[in-house]
Design a protein around this motif. Structure first.
Motif, PDB file in Angstrom:
ATOM      1  N   ASP A  93       0.838  -1.201   0.000  1.00 20.59           N
ATOM      2  CA  ASP A  93       0.000   0.000   0.000  1.00 20.59           C
ATOM      3  C   ASP A  93       0.872   1.251   0.000  1.00 20.59           C
ATOM      4  OD1 ASP A  93      -2.211   1.700   0.244  1.00 20.59           O
ATOM      5  OD2 ASP A  93      -2.271   1.505   2.411  1.00 20.59           O
ATOM      6  N   GLN A  94       1.867   1.261   0.847  1.00 22.25           N
ATOM      7  CA  GLN A  94       2.774   2.407   0.920  1.00 22.25           C
ATOM      8  C   GLN A  94       3.609   2.544  -0.342  1.00 22.25           C
ATOM      9  OE1 GLN A  94       4.851   1.275   4.467  1.00 22.25           O
ATOM     10  NE2 GLN A  94       3.269   2.067   5.841  1.00 22.25           N
ATOM     11  N   GLU A  95       4.080   1.415  -0.856  1.00 18.02           N
ATOM     12  CA  GLU A  95       4.909   1.435  -2.061  1.00 18.02           C
ATOM     13  C   GLU A  95       4.120   1.900  -3.281  1.00 18.02           C
ATOM     14  OE1 GLU A  95       8.239   0.399  -3.248  1.00 18.02           O
ATOM     15  OE2 GLU A  95       8.494   1.294  -1.279  1.00 18.02           O
ATOM     16  N   LEU A  96       2.867   1.517  -3.360  1.00 20.36           N
ATOM     17  CA  LEU A  96       2.039   1.928  -4.491  1.00 20.36           C
ATOM     18  C   LEU A  96       1.654   3.399  -4.399  1.00 20.36           C
ATOM     19  CD1 LEU A  96      -0.159  -1.261  -4.749  1.00 20.36           C
ATOM     20  CD2 LEU A  96       1.292  -0.356  -6.571  1.00 20.36           C
ATOM     21  N   GLU A  97       1.547   3.898  -3.193  1.00 22.19           N
ATOM     22  CA  GLU A  97       1.167   5.296  -3.025  1.00 22.19           C
ATOM     23  C   GLU A  97       2.316   6.251  -3.334  1.00 22.19           C
ATOM     24  OE1 GLU A  97      -0.956   8.233   0.265  1.00 22.19           O
ATOM     25  OE2 GLU A  97      -0.041   6.353   0.926  1.00 22.19           O
ATOM     26  N   ARG A  98       3.510   5.934  -2.820  1.00 24.84           N
ATOM     27  CA  ARG A  98       4.598   6.911  -2.978  1.00 24.84           C
ATOM     28  C   ARG A  98       5.981   6.278  -3.090  1.00 24.84           C
ATOM     29  NH1 ARG A  98       2.398   7.208   2.108  1.00 24.84           N
ATOM     30  NH2 ARG A  98       3.714   6.512   3.845  1.00 24.84           N
ATOM     31  N   GLY A  99       6.052   4.994  -3.379  1.00 21.85           N
ATOM     32  CA  GLY A  99       7.334   4.308  -3.429  1.00 21.85           C
ATOM     33  C   GLY A  99       7.749   3.897  -4.826  1.00 21.85           C
ATOM     34  N   ARG A 100       8.829   3.139  -4.872  1.00 16.59           N
ATOM     35  CA  ARG A 100       9.390   2.697  -6.146  1.00 16.59           C
ATOM     36  C   ARG A 100       8.410   1.815  -6.914  1.00 16.59           C
ATOM     37  NH1 ARG A 100      11.341  -1.720  -8.386  1.00 16.59           N
ATOM     38  NH2 ARG A 100      12.977  -1.545 -10.004  1.00 16.59           N
ATOM     39  N   LEU A 101       7.681   0.968  -6.213  1.00 16.84           N
ATOM     40  CA  LEU A 101       6.774   0.050  -6.909  1.00 16.84           C
ATOM     41  C   LEU A 101       5.746   0.809  -7.729  1.00 16.84           C
ATOM     42  CD1 LEU A 101       5.795  -2.810  -7.503  1.00 16.84           C
ATOM     43  CD2 LEU A 101       4.388  -2.678  -5.427  1.00 16.84           C
TER      44      LEU A 101
ATOM     45  N   LEU B  99       2.358  -0.502 -16.898  1.00 20.61           N
ATOM     46  CA  LEU B  99       0.911  -0.670 -17.004  1.00 20.61           C
ATOM     47  C   LEU B  99       0.240   0.679 -17.223  1.00 20.61           C
ATOM     48  CD1 LEU B  99       0.543  -2.937 -13.824  1.00 20.61           C
ATOM     49  CD2 LEU B  99       0.706  -3.740 -16.193  1.00 20.61           C
ATOM     50  N   THR B 100      -1.047   0.652 -17.498  1.00 20.18           N
ATOM     51  CA  THR B 100      -1.789   1.909 -17.610  1.00 20.18           C
ATOM     52  C   THR B 100      -2.055   2.470 -16.209  1.00 20.18           C
ATOM     53  OG1 THR B 100      -3.980   0.899 -17.492  1.00 20.18           O
ATOM     54  CG2 THR B 100      -2.935   1.024 -19.683  1.00 20.18           C
ATOM     55  N   ALA B 101      -2.362   3.752 -16.162  1.00 19.26           N
ATOM     56  CA  ALA B 101      -2.678   4.381 -14.876  1.00 19.26           C
ATOM     57  C   ALA B 101      -3.873   3.702 -14.216  1.00 19.26           C
ATOM     58  CB  ALA B 101      -2.943   5.874 -15.080  1.00 19.26           C
ATOM     59  N   ALA B 102      -4.872   3.322 -15.021  1.00 20.83           N
ATOM     60  CA  ALA B 102      -6.053   2.661 -14.478  1.00 20.83           C
ATOM     61  C   ALA B 102      -5.705   1.297 -13.894  1.00 20.83           C
ATOM     62  CB  ALA B 102      -7.115   2.512 -15.564  1.00 20.83           C
ATOM     63  N   GLU B 103      -4.783   0.586 -14.522  1.00 19.69           N
ATOM     64  CA  GLU B 103      -4.387  -0.732 -14.020  1.00 19.69           C
ATOM     65  C   GLU B 103      -3.599  -0.615 -12.719  1.00 19.69           C
ATOM     66  OE1 GLU B 103      -4.198  -3.017 -18.352  1.00 19.69           O
ATOM     67  OE2 GLU B 103      -2.411  -2.014 -17.550  1.00 19.69           O
ATOM     68  N   VAL B 104      -2.770   0.411 -12.617  1.00 17.96           N
ATOM     69  CA  VAL B 104      -2.030   0.626 -11.371  1.00 17.96           C
ATOM     70  C   VAL B 104      -3.002   0.994 -10.250  1.00 17.96           C
ATOM     71  CG1 VAL B 104      -0.243   1.978 -10.227  1.00 17.96           C
ATOM     72  CG2 VAL B 104       0.059   1.302 -12.616  1.00 17.96           C
ATOM     73  N   GLU B 105      -3.957   1.856 -10.554  1.00 10.89           N
ATOM     74  CA  GLU B 105      -4.956   2.247  -9.558  1.00 10.89           C
ATOM     75  C   GLU B 105      -5.766   1.039  -9.108  1.00 10.89           C
ATOM     76  OE1 GLU B 105      -7.063   4.796  -7.004  1.00 10.89           O
ATOM     77  OE2 GLU B 105      -5.227   5.145  -8.163  1.00 10.89           O
ATOM     78  N   ALA B 106      -6.123   0.163 -10.047  1.00 14.20           N
ATOM     79  CA  ALA B 106      -6.889  -1.037  -9.706  1.00 14.20           C
ATOM     80  C   ALA B 106      -6.075  -1.973  -8.817  1.00 14.20           C
ATOM     81  CB  ALA B 106      -7.330  -1.759 -10.971  1.00 14.20           C
ATOM     82  N   THR B 107      -4.768  -2.052  -9.066  1.00 12.07           N
ATOM     83  CA  THR B 107      -3.894  -2.872  -8.225  1.00 12.07           C
ATOM     84  C   THR B 107      -3.878  -2.333  -6.804  1.00 12.07           C
ATOM     85  OG1 THR B 107      -2.502  -3.398 -10.143  1.00 12.07           O
ATOM     86  CG2 THR B 107      -1.547  -3.774  -7.962  1.00 12.07           C
ATOM     87  N   TRP B 108      -3.741  -1.028  -6.682  1.00 13.01           N
ATOM     88  CA  TRP B 108      -3.751  -0.393  -5.359  1.00 13.01           C
ATOM     89  C   TRP B 108      -5.095  -0.627  -4.658  1.00 13.01           C
ATOM     90  CZ3 TRP B 108      -3.117   5.596  -4.410  1.00 13.01           C
ATOM     91  CH2 TRP B 108      -2.811   5.820  -3.068  1.00 13.01           C
ATOM     92  N   ASN B 109      -6.188  -0.532  -5.401  1.00 11.35           N
ATOM     93  CA  ASN B 109      -7.509  -0.784  -4.823  1.00 11.35           C
ATOM     94  C   ASN B 109      -7.628  -2.218  -4.309  1.00 11.35           C
ATOM     95  OD1 ASN B 109      -8.449   1.810  -5.265  1.00 11.35           O
ATOM     96  ND2 ASN B 109      -9.360   1.313  -7.254  1.00 11.35           N
ATOM     97  N   ARG B 110      -7.044  -3.181  -5.028  1.00 14.79           N
ATOM     98  CA  ARG B 110      -7.105  -4.575  -4.580  1.00 14.79           C
ATOM     99  C   ARG B 110      -6.328  -4.755  -3.275  1.00 14.79           C
ATOM    100  NH1 ARG B 110      -6.729  -5.385 -10.224  1.00 14.79           N
ATOM    101  NH2 ARG B 110      -4.459  -5.666 -10.114  1.00 14.79           N
TER     102      ARG B 110
END
Length: 248
Positions: free
Chosen positions: A196-204, A212-223
């Motif tokens: 969660d932290q890495e997807l919000e502001r980290g390297r991941l 990936l697309t922005a929508a796919e990254v957002e969907a990953t974070w939502n999961r």
């Protein structure tokens, strides 16, 4: 996980394997004919270092109705990046690079235990598989077959073939439903908090946005956040076949 030099018998750690995969000389030795997309067995070398690997060129990808053309190789690399961020080392070292048939995914070859019973492995409750189930829920793996599991003699299990992951639609399809509805382990919760932290502001997050697309990254974070909110392993959705066919 290590890569073995075919001539010297030396071994490479993951960092050395990644350097070899990125910069080594790639030579095609054969084709894995059972694979749906072009999957080539190769050797990769740099000086005295030699390892076996799999090369999947983008040009060899078959079009799919539910994934954009030419994106499967990048999805495989994205799955590796998520696996690295978990710290569980569930996916072999994987890079995106040029090769004899153009750009594509190159992944270290893993020699699985030849005596392993895949049906028994995929029905077991060993910790490596439970971690794999969490990883698959995060990346929305639409094709976790038993044949995509590579058990090692020491009990560790690697997962491969992650081209159909990261859809914005719920497509989790797997043979690993042993833990559906069960509480996530404390280890898994800690890993998900880190993701969660890495997807919000980290390297991941930055790396996935390159793949990936922005929508796919957002969907990953939502999961990830949904798993943390529910605190349990997901159930099959009912809108998508729960188990891939064939399961092996």
């Amino acid at each position: 996980m290590t890569a073995e030099n075919a001539e010297e018998g030396t071994r490479l750690d993951d960092a050395a394997a990644m350097r070899l995969l990125r910069g080594g000389r790639l030579e095609v030795a054969g084709r894995l004919i059972e694979a749906t997309n072009m999957t080539l067995y190769c050797t990769i070398s740099a000086g005295e270092q030699v390892a076996a690997c799999v090369y999947k060129p983008v040009e060899g990808e078959r079009p799919l109705w539910d994934f954009p053309d030419g994106t499967l190789a990048a999805r495989e690399v994205a799955a590796y990046e998520v696996a690295v961020a978990t710290g569980w080392r569930l996916v072999p070292p994987t890079v995106y690079r040029d090769g004899p048939f153009g750009p594509g995914m190159v992944q270290l070859w893993i020699d699985a235990d030849p005596d392993a019973d895949l049906m028994a492995v995929m029905r077991s409750r060993q910790p490596a598989l439970r971690r794999m189930a969490v990883l698959d829920a995060v990346i929305n793996n639409a094709d976790r077959k038993g044949g995509h599991l590579l058990p090692l003699p020491d009990g560790h299990v690697y997962g491969v073939d992650h081209g159909v992951c990261f859809s914005v639609d719920t497509k989790l399809r797997t043979v690993l439903w042993q833990w559906k509805g069960r509480p996530l382990s404390r280890e898994a919760v800690a890993v998900l908090v880190h993701l969660d932290q890495e997807l919000e502001r980290g390297r991941l997050g930055r790396r996935l946005r390159e793949l990936l697309t922005a929508a796919e990254v957002e969907a990953t974070w939502n999961r990830v956040r949904r798993l943390l909110d529910t605190g349990i392993h997901p159930y099959p959705s009912g809108d998508w076949p729960a188990i891939p066919w064939p399961p092996i």
